[in-house]
Design an enzyme around this catalytic site. Structure first.
Site, PDB file in Angstrom:
ATOM      1  N   ASP A   1     -62.560   4.314   9.552  1.00  0.00           N
ATOM      2  CA  ASP A   1     -61.646   3.222   9.241  1.00  0.00           C
ATOM      3  C   ASP A   1     -60.897   2.801  10.512  1.00  0.00           C
ATOM      4  O   ASP A   1     -60.434   3.653  11.285  1.00  0.00           O
ATOM      5  CB  ASP A   1     -60.663   3.703   8.174  1.00  0.00           C
ATOM      6  CG  ASP A   1     -59.693   2.633   7.736  1.00  0.00           C
ATOM      7  OD1 ASP A   1     -60.148   1.636   7.155  1.00  0.00           O
ATOM      8  OD2 ASP A   1     -58.480   2.799   7.980  1.00  0.00           O
TER       9      ASP A   1
ATOM     10  N   GLU B   1     -65.766   0.746  11.388  1.00  0.00           N
ATOM     11  CA  GLU B   1     -65.110  -0.512  11.045  1.00  0.00           C
ATOM     12  C   GLU B   1     -64.553  -1.000  12.382  1.00  0.00           C
ATOM     13  O   GLU B   1     -63.522  -0.492  12.854  1.00  0.00           O
ATOM     14  CB  GLU B   1     -63.990  -0.303  10.035  1.00  0.00           C
ATOM     15  CG  GLU B   1     -63.339  -1.610   9.619  1.00  0.00           C
ATOM     16  CD  GLU B   1     -62.161  -1.406   8.676  1.00  0.00           C
ATOM     17  OE1 GLU B   1     -61.997  -2.229   7.763  1.00  0.00           O
ATOM     18  OE2 GLU B   1     -61.400  -0.434   8.862  1.00  0.00           O
TER      19      GLU B   1
END
Length: 691
Positions: free
Chosen positions: A351, A388
């Site tokens: 993330d 990401e």
């Protein structure tokens, strides 16, 4: 209890956390700026029994000690002594019991109390030092017992990069309403390994589950009643699976065992397991946040600090872990190794991964020591790594900039595919046919040309249409504005510019024409995803028409809004539609597997020639595919796209052609594929030239 600390033997300097060995327990903690670090032992009722002063710090900032006679099951916490100097980034407060960052087992039930803050809540966080003890309410670590060995590594699935098809799914949300899974298992790790779940994954033809965060996470303190951090992007325990998804949440050892059994069952079916991991921030937040672990041990080392001593907020969550510090890198590597070696997973989706590559000066560095360490680590060098590729910091959008081994979420594919089929502009403008073709071909300008020495393949781009933080696929074609009021933020949260369309009716509709159009477009979208070059990723539940009722930010909805909406067994029509869409995805994945032209392993491997790039919607868009070095007519494929609402004539090249796939809904019979055969509206077709 006698507060005079005992002095243990020095012990060993690895591994991080607590390890039972040699008739006792060894402890290792990082706290470079601490002046003293105490190990506090507790009985099973939570009463503190005794304290030990650990040895340190070493030149690397480690504190360590070995306590003979301790055994697995021992509860413990930490108290760090050091300067209270907020302007310098130090917020030491020995009145606060701290959780070991490397705890593999965490016990207790956390609640947000004023005692968890290092300052007097409601007053100036830089001056109002808070001296009450929080130990009675603090989470505590438990010394783990050595876990049984995993199955041999050769039993792990070995998925070729070109074969990989990801399926992003929430552990609880997948099964909480699944009618084929026993009620007592729903919402658990065990449910994800239930035969009904495994059979569903096999029907879809996926290879890899990408699980939303399973690390031990906390809820935010100010959520409205009834809401929680359902997605789990708020990690406190980076070595510990959350008990929320366990049949036995009160027993951390049983939670670990259940998680490992889930992974083992998925592996036995040839499925990889990838974890969504959140190494960019912690629940301690900004300078108004609590002192739970990292902040109390060494805020200035663990977090990036600005010129006023406060945490930099490049995560948009209050703080940012400091990957410019070698021990933060070492801690993260140790955590990743634990999940591969001990828990058995195959890889990670990071993330806000741009945080991981920010060096001393704050800029993104493709040669960052963390990236280099991943490539040389004997445990992690074969783990699947997915970024990401952005964060909320300066120059934080890094799509195409990660090292060659990495895969990256490709938001430009999402926007181009959705914008093309929905006839909607994206944040980058209208989607031209050329833009759509470039994304469908694998985005060579991003993954091949940006850093040519890396020789990245089309699989570097993780293509997707709908994921957790946005509309579901069904909602993409049913709503033109977000409906997030249930999140308690007056509909201000979630993306405002998400590409979506309702085709005439906002939300549910009984109009057969509207429903037929939505179904056609959903099928065309998912066909585009699975036929494109790259690594496709499906959103969990999209195969059965899952809806969040227009909520495009359901992070706090641990309820039917956030759970997958499985068809009611009593609703035959809904069940048939979901089964047909699931079967269609399985058919697409089977075709992808059967046709190497659809999954090139290198940009130079397949020749793709487009027709109709400069025309409008009154003509088909055609993509011809054949292997490099072969004549165009050897055994080519042809993919014909029609995004218009009208039937278009399809003039096929000379020869005999066979329809391999048509995106038409199953109740409509595809017309024969002959020269001049019509191309259905809002759909596509895959054809193969026969010898």
């Amino acid at each position: 209890m006698n507060n005079a600390p005992l002095t243990p033997s020095p012990g060993r300097l690895e591994p991080w956390g607590a390890q039972a060995r040699d008739g006792g327990v060894n402890f290792v903690v990082f706290a470079a700026h601490a002046r003293a670090l105490q190990l506090c032992l507790f009985d099973e009722q939570g009463a503190e029994e005794r304290r030990y002063r650990l040895h340190g710090p070493t030149a690397d900032g480690l504190w360590h000690g070995f306590v003979p006679g301790l055994a697995p099951g021992q509860l413990y916490g930490l108290r760090a002594h050091g300067p209270w100097a907020p302007a310098e980034g130090h917020r030491y407060n020995a009145h606060k019991l701290l959780l070991d960052p490397a705890a593999q087992e965490i016990v207790g039930s956390f609640s947000w109390r004023p005692e968890h803050h290092g300052y007097v809540l409601g007053q100036d966080p830089d001056t109002a030092f808070e001296a009450s003890d929080n130990a009675a309410w603090a989470l505590k670590a438990r010394v783990p017992a050595p876990m049984p060995a995993l199955r041999p590594a050769q039993h792990k699935p070995r998925i070729a990069a070109a074969e990989r098809v990801l399926y992003e799914v929430h552990v609880k949300g997948f099964s909480q309403q699944h009618p084929g899974i026993p009620p007592e298992l729903r919402g658990t790790y065990a449910a994800l390994a239930h035969p009904a779940a495994l059979a569903h994954f096999k029907r879809l033809g996926i290879t890899t589950l990408s699980l939303l965060p399973v690390h031990y996470a906390l809820n935010e303190p100010m959520l409205p009643p009834g809401l929680v951090n359902y997605w789990g992007y708020n990690t406190l325990g980076f070595f510990c699976p959350t008990p929320r998804y366990s049949r036995t949440p009160q027993d951390p050892a049983a939670v670990n065992a259940e998680f490992r059994a889930m992974v083992d069952a998925l592996h036995a079916q040839g499925l990889e397991v990838v974890l969504d991991v959140v190494y960019n921030h912690t629940p301690e937040g900004n300078h108004f946040g609590p002192t739970l672990s990292f902040r109390g041990l060494d805020q200035r080392s663990w977090y990036r600090i600005d010129g006023t001593g406060r945490p930099l907020n490049w995560s948009a969550c209050g703080n940012t872990l400091n990957f410019a510090h070698p021990q933060v890198v070492a801690f993260t590597l140790a955590s990743l190794r634990h999940w591969v070696q001990v828990m058995g997973v195959d890889g990670f989706r990071f993330d806000l991964a741009a945080v991981l590559g920010r060096g001393t000066e704050g800029g993104f560095d493709r040669d960052h020591p963390f990236f280099q360490a991943l490539d040389t680590d004997p445990v992690l060098k074969e783990a699947l790594l997915i970024a990401e590729p952005w964060d909320a910091g300066p120059q934080g959008y890094r799509v195409g900039d990660f090292p060659g081994r990495w895969l990256e979420w490709h938001d430009r594919f999402r926007d181009a595919a959705n914008g093309y089929w929905l006839h909607k502009p994206t944040p980058h403008g209208e989607v031209s046919r050329t833009e759509f073709a470039a994304r469908f071909d694998g985005s060579a300008e991003t993954y091949r040309d940006r850093h040519p020495a890396q020789q990245r393949a089309p699989q570097a781009g993780v293509n997707y249409l709908a994921v957790h933080d946005g509309y579901t696929l069904a909602d993409l074609v049913a709503y033109e504005r977000k409906h997030n009021h249930a999140n308690g933020e007056n509909n201000r949260d979630g993306r405002d510019n998400e590409v979506c369309a309702n085709f005439g009716v906002e939300g549910p509709s009984a109009d057969p024409a509207v429903l037929a159009t939505r179904l056609r477009v959903r099928r065309a979208l998912v066909a585009t995803l699975l036929l494109a070059a790259g690594t496709p990723m499906l959103g969990g539940g999209d195969e059965v028409g899952n809806t969040q009722h227009g909520n495009n930010n359901a992070w706090s909805q641990d309820n039917p809004t956030g759970w997958i909406t499985w068809p009611d067994p009593a609703d035959a029509a809904a069940g048939a539609e979901a089964a047909a869409f699931t079967a269609f995805i399985g058919e697409l994945n089977a075709l992808r597997h059967q046709q190497p032209l659809l999954r090139p392993g290198a940009f130079s491997e397949i020749v793709r020639r487009w027709e109709g790039l400069v025309y409008g919607d009154d003509t088909p868009l055609l993509c011809h595919l054949h292997r490099a070095g072969e004549a165009a007519g050897a055994a080519p494929l042809l993919i014909a796209f029609n995004r218009s609402a009208e039937v278009l004539p399809l003039a096929l090249p000379p020869g005999r052609w066979q329809v391999l796939l048509c995106s038409e809904p199953p109740d409509l019979t595809p017309p024969p594929a002959t020269a001049g055969a019509p191309l259905p509206p809002r759909g596509l077709r895959v054809l193969q030239r026969l010898p």
